[in-house]
Structure formats: C-alpha cells, structure tokens
Design a protein around this motif. Structure first.
Motif, short mmCIF file in Angstrom:
data_model
loop_
_atom_site.label_atom_id
_atom_site.label_comp_id
_atom_site.label_asym_id
_atom_site.label_seq_id
_atom_site.Cartn_x
_atom_site.Cartn_y
_atom_site.Cartn_z
N VAL A 17 0.84 -1.21 0.00
CA VAL A 17 0.00 0.00 0.00
C VAL A 17 0.87 1.26 0.00
CG1 VAL A 17 -1.71 1.30 1.33
CG2 VAL A 17 -1.93 -1.18 1.11
N GLY A 18 1.95 1.24 0.77
CA GLY A 18 2.84 2.40 0.81
C GLY A 18 3.51 2.66 -0.52
N VAL A 19 3.96 1.61 -1.19
CA VAL A 19 4.59 1.78 -2.50
C VAL A 19 3.58 2.32 -3.51
CG1 VAL A 19 5.69 0.55 -4.40
CG2 VAL A 19 6.36 0.05 -2.05
N ALA A 20 2.35 1.81 -3.47
CA ALA A 20 1.32 2.31 -4.39
C ALA A 20 1.03 3.79 -4.13
CB ALA A 20 0.05 1.47 -4.23
N SER A 21 0.97 4.18 -2.87
CA SER A 21 0.75 5.60 -2.55
C SER A 21 1.90 6.46 -3.05
CB SER A 21 0.58 5.78 -1.04
OG SER A 21 -0.55 5.07 -0.57
N ALA A 22 3.13 5.96 -2.90
CA ALA A 22 4.28 6.74 -3.37
C ALA A 22 4.25 6.91 -4.89
CB ALA A 22 5.57 6.05 -2.94
N LEU A 23 3.81 5.88 -5.61
CA LEU A 23 3.74 5.98 -7.06
C LEU A 23 2.66 6.95 -7.52
CD1 LEU A 23 4.22 2.23 -8.04
CD2 LEU A 23 5.93 4.06 -8.12
N GLN A 24 1.66 7.19 -6.69
CA GLN A 24 0.56 8.07 -7.06
C GLN A 24 0.84 9.54 -6.72
OE1 GLN A 24 -2.85 6.49 -5.08
NE2 GLN A 24 -3.07 4.76 -6.47
N GLY A 133 -5.16 18.66 -2.10
CA GLY A 133 -4.89 17.92 -0.87
C GLY A 133 -4.54 16.47 -1.09
N TRP A 134 -4.84 15.91 -2.26
CA TRP A 134 -4.53 14.50 -2.49
C TRP A 134 -3.04 14.19 -2.49
CZ3 TRP A 134 -7.53 10.26 -2.49
CH2 TRP A 134 -8.91 10.45 -2.49
N PRO A 135 -2.15 15.08 -3.02
CA PRO A 135 -0.73 14.75 -2.91
C PRO A 135 -0.27 14.58 -1.47
CG PRO A 135 -1.08 16.49 -4.52
CD PRO A 135 -2.39 16.28 -3.83
N ALA A 136 -0.76 15.43 -0.57
CA ALA A 136 -0.37 15.29 0.84
C ALA A 136 -0.91 13.99 1.43
CB ALA A 136 -0.89 16.49 1.64
N ASP A 137 -2.13 13.61 1.03
CA ASP A 137 -2.68 12.34 1.51
C ASP A 137 -1.83 11.16 1.04
OD1 ASP A 137 -4.68 13.78 2.66
OD2 ASP A 137 -6.18 13.34 1.13
N ARG A 138 -1.41 11.21 -0.22
CA ARG A 138 -0.58 10.12 -0.75
C ARG A 138 0.79 10.09 -0.08
NH1 ARG A 138 -4.90 9.11 -2.00
NH2 ARG A 138 -5.74 8.45 -4.01
N LEU A 139 1.36 11.27 0.16
CA LEU A 139 2.65 11.32 0.84
C LEU A 139 2.54 10.81 2.27
CD1 LEU A 139 5.61 12.12 0.93
CD2 LEU A 139 4.92 14.45 1.49
N GLY A 140 1.47 11.21 2.97
CA GLY A 140 1.28 10.71 4.33
C GLY A 140 1.10 9.20 4.36
N GLY A 141 0.34 8.67 3.39
CA GLY A 141 0.18 7.21 3.33
C GLY A 141 1.49 6.50 3.07
N ALA A 142 2.32 7.07 2.19
CA ALA A 142 3.61 6.46 1.91
C ALA A 142 4.51 6.50 3.14
CB ALA A 142 4.28 7.15 0.73
N CYS A 145 3.08 3.86 5.68
CA CYS A 145 3.04 2.44 5.33
C CYS A 145 4.41 1.86 4.99
CB CYS A 145 2.09 2.23 4.15
SG CYS A 145 0.37 2.60 4.52
N ILE A 146 5.26 2.63 4.30
CA ILE A 146 6.54 2.05 3.88
C ILE A 146 7.44 1.74 5.08
CG2 ILE A 146 8.68 2.54 2.62
CD1 ILE A 146 7.05 3.91 0.50
N PRO A 147 7.72 2.69 6.01
CA PRO A 147 8.54 2.31 7.16
C PRO A 147 7.88 1.25 8.05
CG PRO A 147 8.44 4.69 6.92
CD PRO A 147 7.39 4.12 6.03
N GLY A 148 6.57 1.38 8.27
CA GLY A 148 5.89 0.38 9.09
C GLY A 148 5.92 -0.99 8.46
#
Length: 273
Positions: A17-24, A133-142, A145-148
């Motif tokens: 999920v984190g990688v997908a958010s980073a790609l978006q 606001g969606w870029p910030a949401d995607r960055l927050g998700g990345a 999720c990625i470190p966790g």
C-alpha cells in the motif's frame, strides 16, 4: 512462529500500500497543478471541460451517514433546470454539516464533476473527487506504510530465522513495534497538516525528526535486547522463582549414655566379657 508469520504477511500488505501511494504522488501533484491553473469557462460547459465553472445549486437533502460505516457523506443538489446531482464528500464539515433543504450553494464543476462546494457564507469544502490535498494524503500514506511495512517484514523474518533464541526474538519484537510507532507518527502528522491547512512540505519537516528519535530509541532497545538486558533469559516457572535449597543438616553427634540405677552411666552399646 504463527505470530511472526502474521506480522510478515501484514508487513507485506502494508508495504505494498505504501509503495502504491508513493507511485501516485506524482500524478496527484500534476492533477492539483492543473486544477489551480485552470481558467474560468466562458459559458456553461456542455461537455466535460478542463476549465472551471461556478454553478448555483439548491440543496434538496444532505446526509452525513454517520451511522452507515460503508457510506460517504453525501448531498443531493438540484440545478435550476431540475436536474439532480449526487455529490459525495470525504468529511462532514464544514459545509455539508450545515446544509439544510432549500439552501443555495455554489458548486465548482471541473471535468464534468462537482469538485468543490461553497455556501452562502463563503466556506468551502471539497468533494470526494476534489483534486486539492490528495498529494499530501498520498505522501502521508507512503510515510506511514513504507517504514511500518519494512519494520514488520524485517521483524517477522528475524523472529522466524532466530527461533529458539530469546534475545533475538525480543529484538525482533522491538523492531516491529517501533515500525508501528513510526507509521502512527506519520498518520498523526498528516491529520495535523490537513486540519491546519499546512503546506505539503510540513509533513516530512515534522515527521522526519520524530522518526529519527524513534529510530535512535529502536537501536538502543535492540542492542539491549541482544545483550539480554530487557529480561531474564530463563523465565520463572509457574510457581515463581526456584526456592533456595534446604540447609544441610549438621553431622551426627554421638548419643550420650543414659544414667544407671546406681548413678553410673551405661553405654548404649554393650560390650562382651
């Protein structure tokens, strides 16, 4: 072993999920730039257009759907021609929660969709398809999720490969839970950023120092776990700690002779002759 496998599977899913958010993130940034740079339409757009058009609507109904878990807050808006539009929102406020039937609102139409609603007091609220606001949401998700996910995968594999070693198992547990803490810090930072309308760069600016502190704590606890300083290597039994051994009885002393009838002492062992 079962717990480690669960952590490993959860870590793989969260990492995906984190990688997908980073790609978006890149696509979301481009969409927001396009929206902010869009010009005002010269007339009512007949088809979906990249220009923006402010259209007046009348509220027929509004429902926050707080009791429905799987339903988003929504409003039914009516055009002057009588055509209805169903608009969904990600949150209940600040506009949707104050909507009443027959209220007049202005909807911003972009690419054939209502992306923003503005009430008579000038308050604005994005809809579910709003681009801001969606870029910030995607960055927050990345960041969450990625470190966790990496920590969960690393901790799960570590525990599986070091079965039977209590110190390594304790170190793997430390890694997993610190990964959860890093992800939670990212989510809290995203919540603060969206609630205060901070710029996007505030996310890594706040989350970065918190993560460094958590990583330093994790390193210290891992070293302590490998040294056996987080607990005893051998756990106490169900009855508590092993009691000390009983004291050794003193060596046997010779039995004193019993007094005879004439006052003399007789030996407990009679001799012959």
């Amino acid at each position: 072993m079962g717990r480690s496998l669960v952590w490993l599977l959860v870590g793989v899913v969260v990492l995906g999920v984190g990688v997908a958010s980073a790609l978006q993130i890149r696509g979301a940034l481009e969409r927001e730039r396009e929206y902010r740079a869009a010009s005002t339409c010269a007339s009512v757009p007949v088809t979906a257009s990249a220009c923006r058009w402010d259209q007046e609507f009348t509220v027929r109904s509004a429902d926050t759907n707080r009791r429905e878990r799987n339903k988003s807050p929504e409003a039914l808006l009516v055009l002057p021609s009588g055509k209805t539009w169903v608009v969904t929102f990600r949150q209940t406020g600040p506009v949707l929660s104050e909507m009443e039937p027959d209220d007049k609102v202005v909807g911003v139409i972009w690419h054939g969709r209502v992306v923003e609603v503005r009430d008579a007091d000038g308050r604005r609220q994005q809809t579910s398809v709003g681009p801001v606001g969606w870029p910030a949401d995607r960055l927050g998700g990345a960041l969450a999720c990625i470190p966790g996910g990496l920590a969960a995968v690393a901790g799960g594999l570590w525990a599986l490969l070091a079965r039977g070693n209590r110190r390594h198992a304790a170190a793997a547990t430390v890694v997993r839970w610190h990964g959860v803490a890093i992800g939670a810090a990212a989510l809290l930072t995203l919540w603060a950023q969206s609630g205060n309308d901070w710029p996007m760069w505030a996310l890594p600016a706040i989350w970065g120092p918190i993560t460094l502190i958590l990583l330093a704590c994790m390193t210290g606890f891992v070293i302590a776990a490998l040294r056996g300083e987080l607990g005893d290597d051998e756990p106490a039994g169900p009855q508590g700690p092993t009691p000390p051994p009983p004291p050794t009885p003193p060596s046997a002393q010779p039995t004193p002779s019993a007094p005879g009838s004439d006052g003399s002492r007789t030996s407990p062992v009679s001799g012959s002759g």
